[in-house]
Design an enzyme around this catalytic site. Structure first.
Site, PDB file in Angstrom:
ATOM      1  CG  ASP A   1      -6.108  -3.404  -4.236  1.00  0.00           C
ATOM      2  OD1 ASP A   1      -6.934  -2.524  -3.921  1.00  0.00           O
ATOM      3  OD2 ASP A   1      -4.913  -3.369  -3.894  1.00  0.00           O
TER       4      ASP A   1
ATOM      5  CB  SER B   1      -0.952  -0.027   1.204  1.00  0.00           C
ATOM      6  OG  SER B   1      -1.912   0.987   1.123  1.00  0.00           O
TER       7      SER B   1
ATOM      8  CG  HIS C   1      -5.503  -2.089  -0.463  1.00  0.00           C
ATOM      9  ND1 HIS C   1      -4.544  -1.947  -1.444  1.00  0.00           N
ATOM     10  CD2 HIS C   1      -5.053  -1.351   0.586  1.00  0.00           C
ATOM     11  CE1 HIS C   1      -3.573  -1.160  -1.024  1.00  0.00           C
ATOM     12  NE2 HIS C   1      -3.854  -0.790   0.217  1.00  0.00           N
ATOM     13  CG  ASP C   2      -7.285  -4.769   4.400  1.00  0.00           C
ATOM     14  OD1 ASP C   2      -6.506  -3.840   4.109  1.00  0.00           O
ATOM     15  OD2 ASP C   2      -8.190  -4.672   5.250  1.00  0.00           O
TER      16      ASP C   2
ATOM     17  NE  ARG D   1      -9.898   2.020   9.729  1.00  0.00           N
ATOM     18  CZ  ARG D   1      -8.629   1.741   9.428  1.00  0.00           C
ATOM     19  NH1 ARG D   1      -7.899   2.634   8.815  1.00  0.00           N
ATOM     20  NH2 ARG D   1      -8.106   0.582   9.747  1.00  0.00           N
TER      21      ARG D   1
END
Length: 467
Positions: A412, A203, A446-447, A272
């Protein structure tokens, strides 16, 4: 009819209308909806007003501090009179100091990537670091820092400005990813490490890793960039912009000067929630949550109702008081501005050198424009062709000739695989014949770099030990 009689008639009609409205309001068609989620936010607000807010430095413990005592001029011209970098290490540095690996963090990452004697809490990359693991501490000396601008020990907007005795808040200078990397290499100088065995990151950490290899090619032996990019693209910029706008719209934000008041926790929670949507994937959530509701036997509600909504609410609530709002603004903006292109890197270096040479160095928080503002504006307004963009990117990484691993994830949405392919492409076009590109078909979006220990870990381990 006399004027007085007319006034009396109007007054009587007015009273009749008011009485009618009161009658209608007493027989509402439906009861008012309840908002327990808003009740909880209001309760949290009262709690914050009644007592001290958490200290971000206490969220992460057991780190060491590098203290840089000289002024640090940032790429956009602002100056820090000094700075601290929080860092943690694992493994043993060998006699010639050649086995060090720098692990770069994502946006809100701390230096605590793995547990150790001073902090036994599992780190954010716990299963990737250790004996026999992807970053094998039997072989390597692993270093991880909290980036400049962060809030977990390193100097950031929440730190005290030594010139004023007050927190920087939004007088803190705008940062670039390049600034973060240059600060890390000051730490390496202090540790006596002239060359890294590898620079590894995902990232924003992947941005830092690519930046380190391009800016300090003689000091980086291998490159690993996961789920990153060579330059931030409009989609990810737009998503981070939405997060910052939600945060700054919180009435407690107070233009960043909230440290003596109430933290903008509602804005942080909303930011968030938006971010979490970008970190995972639709297919994963389809499997985990589907369209299931928290209480299907009850009527639908505007507060968290679907399981995916309760998940987002929980994740964002957990985060909103554990990270500094100003750090989120500054670090995410640095991500937006990231561009490894030669023209951008040279312009930032010119700005920094001119600010350093100036007898009237601008204070922290001041953003210096390009020396020729008309020229810079002209460059920004001129539409570059795709060939020109590519040539500029290739020139930006021309010195990065290290063995490189570039890893992307098909699910992602924040950093699509197209952007990792672009990294591999520009490295190869720049003459690097030792570029390995992997693309994972994983559900975690993405994680994935935090979750898929088997595939991500194997790719990293193979590159570090066989390149």
């Amino acid at each position: 009819m006399s004027r007085l009689a007319g006034f009396r008639l109007l007054a009587t009609a007015g009273r009749t209308q008011i009485a009618s409205r009161r009658f209608l309001s007493s027989i509402k068609s439906n009861p008012p909806m309840s908002f327990p989620c808003i009740d909880r936010l209001e309760s949290r607000q009262r709690d914050l007003m009644a007592g001290p807010e958490p200290t971000y430095e206490k969220v992460v413990t057991g780190y060491s501090l590098y203290k840089h005592k000289q002024p640090f001029v940032c790429d956009h011209g602002g100056v820090l009179p000094q700075f601290d970098i929080a860092y943690e290490t694992w493994g043993t540095l060998n006699s010639d100091r050649s086995n060090a690996i720098m692990v770069h963090t994502g946006l809100s990452g701390s230096s605590h990537a793995h547990s150790h004697d001073k902090n036994m809490k599992p780190g954010w990359w716990e299963k990737f670091i250790g004996p026999g693991r992807a970053l094998d501490t039997n072989k390597f000396f692993v270093i991880c820092t909290n980036v400049l601008g962060g809030c977990y020990g390193s100097t950031g907007p929440g730190s005290v400005d030594p010139r004023t005795g007050e927190r920087y808040a939004t007088t803190f200078p705008l940062l670039t990813v390049n600034d973060m990397v240059r600060a890390q290499f000051h730490l390496l100088d202090d540790m006596g490490i002239s060359r890294l065995y590898a620079s590894v990151g995902a990232s924003m950490g992947g941005m830092q890793s690519l930046c380190a290899a391009a800016l300090f090619p003689e000091r980086v032996g291998r490159l690993v960039s996961i789920s990153a990019c060579a330059r931030s693209h409009p989609y990810s910029i737009a998503l981070r912009f939405a997060q910052r706008q939600a945060l700054m719209a919180d009435p407690n934000f107070n233009r960043g000067f909230y440290y003596d008041g109430v933290q903008p926790h509602v804005g942080m929670k909303l930011a968030r929630a938006v971010a979490t949507v970008t970190y995972r994937s639709g297919p994963e959530w389809e499997l985990r949550f589907g369209r299931r509701r928290r209480a299907p036997e009850q009527p639908p509600a505007l507060c968290p109702d679907f399981l995916i909504e309760t998940y987002l609410d929980h994740q964002s609530e957990r985060f909103c008081l554990q990270y500094d709002a100003n750090s989120l603004l500054y670090v995410s903006k640095a991500m937006d501005m990231f561009d490894i292109s030669q023209s951008v890197t040279q312009r930032l270096q010119t700005q920094r050198e001119q600010a350093a040479a100036s007898s009237s160095t601008p204070p922290a928080g001041t953003v210096c424009m390009h020396v020729n503002e008309q020229e810079a504006a002209g460059e920004a307004s001129r539409a570059e062709t795709s060939d020109e963009i590519m040539e500029d990117l290739v020139a930006g990484v021309k010195n990065a000739q290290q063995p490189a691993l570039v890893l992307g994830v098909q699910s992602d949405i924040l950093f699509p695989v197209k952007q990792q392919k672009e990294i591999a492409d520009i490295l190869r076009r720049a003459g690097n014949s030792k570029v390995t590109y992997y693309e994972l078909d994983a559900l975690y979006g993405h994680d994935t770099f935090l979750i898929d220990v088997v595939n991500v870990g194997a790719a990293i381990k193979g590159h570090l030990e066989n390149a």
